[in-house]
Design an enzyme around this catalytic site. Sequence first.
Site, PDB file in Angstrom:
ATOM      1  N   GLU A  32       8.683  19.551 -24.339  1.00  0.00           N
ATOM      2  CA  GLU A  32       7.947  19.779 -23.083  1.00  0.00           C
ATOM      3  C   GLU A  32       8.362  21.111 -22.445  1.00  0.00           C
ATOM      4  OE1 GLU A  32       5.421  17.898 -22.457  1.00  0.00           O
ATOM      5  OE2 GLU A  32       5.918  16.120 -23.642  1.00  0.00           O
ATOM      6  N   LYS A  52       2.228  11.609 -10.842  1.00  0.00           N
ATOM      7  CA  LYS A  52       1.444  10.657 -11.645  1.00  0.00           C
ATOM      8  C   LYS A  52       2.299   9.435 -11.929  1.00  0.00           C
ATOM      9  CE  LYS A  52      -1.936  13.142 -14.463  1.00  0.00           C
ATOM     10  NZ  LYS A  52      -2.339  13.441 -15.849  1.00  0.00           N
ATOM     11  N   HIS A 107      -0.936  18.018 -26.887  1.00  0.00           N
ATOM     12  CA  HIS A 107      -0.982  16.558 -26.780  1.00  0.00           C
ATOM     13  C   HIS A 107      -2.210  15.934 -27.453  1.00  0.00           C
ATOM     14  CE1 HIS A 107       2.318  17.337 -24.106  1.00  0.00           C
ATOM     15  NE2 HIS A 107       2.506  16.053 -23.864  1.00  0.00           N
ATOM     16  N   LYS A 123       5.906  23.399 -13.233  1.00  0.00           N
ATOM     17  CA  LYS A 123       5.160  22.161 -12.962  1.00  0.00           C
ATOM     18  C   LYS A 123       4.742  22.101 -11.492  1.00  0.00           C
ATOM     19  CE  LYS A 123       3.860  17.776 -13.986  1.00  0.00           C
ATOM     20  NZ  LYS A 123       4.314  16.516 -14.549  1.00  0.00           N
ATOM     21  N   ARG A 147       0.809  -1.238   0.000  1.00  0.00           N
ATOM     22  CA  ARG A 147       0.000   0.000   0.000  1.00  0.00           C
ATOM     23  C   ARG A 147       0.835   1.279   0.000  1.00  0.00           C
ATOM     24  NH1 ARG A 147      -2.708  -3.458   3.234  1.00  0.00           N
ATOM     25  NH2 ARG A 147      -4.578  -4.294   2.274  1.00  0.00           N
ATOM     26  N   HIS A 201       7.861  11.222 -29.464  1.00  0.00           N
ATOM     27  CA  HIS A 201       6.756  11.879 -28.760  1.00  0.00           C
ATOM     28  C   HIS A 201       6.923  13.399 -28.834  1.00  0.00           C
ATOM     29  CE1 HIS A 201       3.616  12.540 -25.840  1.00  0.00           C
ATOM     30  NE2 HIS A 201       4.454  13.162 -25.031  1.00  0.00           N
ATOM     31  N   GLU A 225      -5.768  16.666 -11.261  1.00  0.00           N
ATOM     32  CA  GLU A 225      -6.420  17.063 -12.508  1.00  0.00           C
ATOM     33  C   GLU A 225      -7.935  17.096 -12.368  1.00  0.00           C
ATOM     34  OE1 GLU A 225      -4.336  15.183 -15.751  1.00  0.00           O
ATOM     35  OE2 GLU A 225      -5.763  15.980 -17.219  1.00  0.00           O
ATOM     36  N   HIS A 284      -1.121  12.620 -29.724  1.00  0.00           N
ATOM     37  CA  HIS A 284      -1.429  11.202 -29.522  1.00  0.00           C
ATOM     38  C   HIS A 284      -1.963  10.578 -30.810  1.00  0.00           C
ATOM     39  CE1 HIS A 284      -1.868  12.199 -24.996  1.00  0.00           C
ATOM     40  NE2 HIS A 284      -0.632  11.833 -25.297  1.00  0.00           N
ATOM     41  N   ARG A 322      -4.433  21.461 -14.110  1.00  0.00           N
ATOM     42  CA  ARG A 322      -3.403  20.531 -14.597  1.00  0.00           C
ATOM     43  C   ARG A 322      -3.611  20.199 -16.080  1.00  0.00           C
ATOM     44  NH1 ARG A 322      -0.378  15.889 -11.003  1.00  0.00           N
ATOM     45  NH2 ARG A 322       1.002  15.214 -12.646  1.00  0.00           N
ATOM     46  N   ASN A 372      -1.611  19.426 -21.073  1.00  0.00           N
ATOM     47  CA  ASN A 372      -1.945  18.683 -22.292  1.00  0.00           C
ATOM     48  C   ASN A 372      -1.795  19.528 -23.553  1.00  0.00           C
ATOM     49  OD1 ASN A 372      -2.616  16.500 -20.722  1.00  0.00           O
ATOM     50  ND2 ASN A 372      -4.786  17.020 -20.619  1.00  0.00           N
TER      51      ASN A 372
HETATM   52  N1  LIG Z   1       4.076  10.727 -14.918  1.00  0.00           N
HETATM   53  C1  LIG Z   1       3.993  11.796 -15.671  1.00  0.00           C
HETATM   54  O1  LIG Z   1       3.543  12.859 -15.239  1.00  0.00           O
HETATM   55  C2  LIG Z   1       4.470  11.726 -17.090  1.00  0.00           C
HETATM   56  C3  LIG Z   1       4.582  12.905 -17.854  1.00  0.00           C
HETATM   57  C4  LIG Z   1       5.098  12.795 -19.142  1.00  0.00           C
HETATM   58  C5  LIG Z   1       5.489  11.548 -19.651  1.00  0.00           C
HETATM   59  N2  LIG Z   1       5.352  10.437 -18.867  1.00  0.00           N
HETATM   60  C6  LIG Z   1       5.770   9.115 -19.364  1.00  0.00           C
HETATM   61  O2  LIG Z   1       7.171   9.177 -19.584  1.00  0.00           O
HETATM   62  C7  LIG Z   1       7.522   8.169 -20.543  1.00  0.00           C
HETATM   63  C8  LIG Z   1       8.541   8.743 -21.499  1.00  0.00           C
HETATM   64  O3  LIG Z   1       9.694   9.108 -20.753  1.00  0.00           O
HETATM   65  P1  LIG Z   1      11.087   9.395 -21.464  1.00  0.00           P
HETATM   66  O4  LIG Z   1      10.849  10.273 -22.636  1.00  0.00           O
HETATM   67  O5  LIG Z   1      12.008   9.843 -20.409  1.00  0.00           O
HETATM   68  O6  LIG Z   1      11.474   7.987 -22.094  1.00  0.00           O
HETATM   69  P2  LIG Z   1      12.292   6.713 -21.520  1.00  0.00           P
HETATM   70  O7  LIG Z   1      12.200   6.597 -20.079  1.00  0.00           O
HETATM   71  O8  LIG Z   1      11.837   5.550 -22.351  1.00  0.00           O
HETATM   72  O9  LIG Z   1      13.787   7.058 -21.935  1.00  0.00           O
HETATM   73  C9  LIG Z   1      14.102   7.185 -23.297  1.00  0.00           C
HETATM   74  C10 LIG Z   1      15.319   6.340 -23.685  1.00  0.00           C
HETATM   75  O10 LIG Z   1      16.481   6.986 -23.177  1.00  0.00           O
HETATM   76  C11 LIG Z   1      17.285   6.072 -22.425  1.00  0.00           C
HETATM   77  N3  LIG Z   1      17.931   6.876 -21.410  1.00  0.00           N
HETATM   78  C12 LIG Z   1      17.383   7.405 -20.298  1.00  0.00           C
HETATM   79  N4  LIG Z   1      18.261   8.214 -19.684  1.00  0.00           N
HETATM   80  C13 LIG Z   1      19.406   8.161 -20.417  1.00  0.00           C
HETATM   81  C14 LIG Z   1      20.656   8.803 -20.301  1.00  0.00           C
HETATM   82  N5  LIG Z   1      20.913   9.702 -19.350  1.00  0.00           N
HETATM   83  N6  LIG Z   1      21.612   8.506 -21.222  1.00  0.00           N
HETATM   84  C15 LIG Z   1      21.352   7.655 -22.249  1.00  0.00           C
HETATM   85  N7  LIG Z   1      20.166   7.046 -22.416  1.00  0.00           N
HETATM   86  C16 LIG Z   1      19.198   7.311 -21.515  1.00  0.00           C
HETATM   87  C17 LIG Z   1      16.315   5.028 -21.919  1.00  0.00           C
HETATM   88  O11 LIG Z   1      16.961   3.806 -21.678  1.00  0.00           O
HETATM   89  C18 LIG Z   1      15.335   4.938 -23.093  1.00  0.00           C
HETATM   90  O12 LIG Z   1      15.832   4.054 -24.061  1.00  0.00           O
HETATM   91  C19 LIG Z   1       6.231   7.742 -21.213  1.00  0.00           C
HETATM   92  O13 LIG Z   1       5.909   6.432 -20.795  1.00  0.00           O
HETATM   93  C20 LIG Z   1       5.201   8.733 -20.708  1.00  0.00           C
HETATM   94  O14 LIG Z   1       3.911   8.163 -20.595  1.00  0.00           O
HETATM   95  C21 LIG Z   1       4.865  10.513 -17.604  1.00  0.00           C
END
Ligand SMILES: NC(=O)c1ccc[n+]([C@@H]2O[C@H](COP(=O)([O-])OP(=O)(O)OC[C@H]3O[C@@H](n4cnc5c(N)ncnc54)[C@H](O)[C@@H]3O)[C@@H](O)[C@H]2O)c1
Length: 370
Positions: free
Chosen positions: A186, A144, A250, A228, A122, A267, A238, A254, A243, A247
């Site tokens: 972003e 999130k 976005h 943020k 939990r 993305h 949200e 998508h 919040r 988007n």
């Molecule tokens: N929780 C939230 O509020 C929120 C907001 C936006 C996006 N997200 C989520 O975030 C995810 C995308 O995150 P992302 O863009 O960071 O992608 P990711 O975590 O997949 O990282 C992208 C790639 O970079 C590599 N990588 C990471 N750090 C590295 C570094 N320092 N050096 C070399 N390689 C590195 C990873 O292994 C991966 O292959 C999605 O699943 C999305 O839904 C969540």
Amino acid sequence: MAKVVVDIAGKRPYDVRVAPGILQNLGEALRRLDRNPKALIITDLEVAKHYLNATKASLEDAGYHCSVITVPSGEEAKSVECAAEIWNAMADCKLNRDSLVVALGGGVIGDLAGFTGSTFMRGLPVVQVPTTLLSMVDSSVGGKTAINLEAGKNLVGTFCQPLYVCADIETLQTLPEREWACGCAEIAKSALIDSDDFFFWLCEHADQLAARNADVVQEAVVKSVVFKAQVVAADEQETKGVRECLNYGHTLAHAIETEAGYGVYSHGAAVAEGMRFAARLGVACCGTPLALVETQDHLLDELGLPALDLQADPERLLDLMFSDKKVRSNTLRFVLPRDVGDWEVVSLEPDVVLEHLRAWQQSLSCADQA
Ligand SMILES: NC(=O)c1ccc[n+]([C@@H]2O[C@H](COP(=O)([O-])OP(=O)(O)OC[C@H]3O[C@@H](n4cnc5c(N)ncnc54)[C@H](O)[C@@H]3O)[C@@H](O)[C@H]2O)c1
């Protein structure tokens, strides 16, 4: 070192630290917050190659007994199967309610570790150590968490604010260019929604951000985190209509990602195109000045996010937007910029959106022929 405090009513405030080289002090920083001897680091294969040893050493030097789980890199790790493996590993490591979960990686690891950590027994305290630009400026802050189902992305998740966020901008040195641009999209989104100060500062420094100038990266991350933090403090879950501003860009993004096939465009590239589209929609629907459209186009170009060359059927894109999990009625909601730092959510009928999608597609094909 910069510190931003995320202070959400009724929640324990937490620090987001942003600076080069702070990974080596992570253990020490956590010791000040936490006396439990156990920590579990969750990371992916790519990040582990570069930063696992330093993270583990820092925690062990501060007296933590560390276990590690490594998952494959990429979106596929946000799965029910991976989550189950992690829960089982947590049980095997005999983690208890005070043990720390350390999410070392990008947004995928942040979401996955946040989700498994916030549900095991939990809820265990989760520390975010973001290593992508996107995760530093966006996903590591705000609580999130999510995993994906066959039926769609991020369909199962929790709200769980982290205990601490450590953004060591030196870890960005190994980030591939495509991932860099995702973070820049972003940052541009945050700047436009936030204020004149942030947006025009970014316009002035866009080429330096694209070239990864350390001082500019530091400032861009801090400004984005401050933005943020304000948004989530005003509307953590949200439910208050604040919040939703995150988007911006976005809604179309998508649909573009699905239409092109996941991974064809990054993305960030899709979000940038969504911002270009939304700003033009703003001109027609809420008096957005044309100058904003042009300035934003130029900014995105400079950040390495050029207009896309996607040729798609506007009706198909419209259908995809309607199939998004957030659509609840027969209108589509768009975050539109009335001006820099001033936005509204506008609900539009399908035929209005279709008309604009057609105009946008036409402009892309004209640009192609030019
Ligand atoms: N929780 C939230 O509020 C929120 C907001 C936006 C996006 N997200 C989520 O975030 C995810 C995308 O995150 P992302 O863009 O960071 O992608 P990711 O975590 O997949 O990282 C992208 C790639 O970079 C590599 N990588 C990471 N750090 C590295 C570094 N320092 N050096 C070399 N390689 C590195 C990873 O292994 C991966 O292959 C999605 O699943 C999305 O839904 C969540």
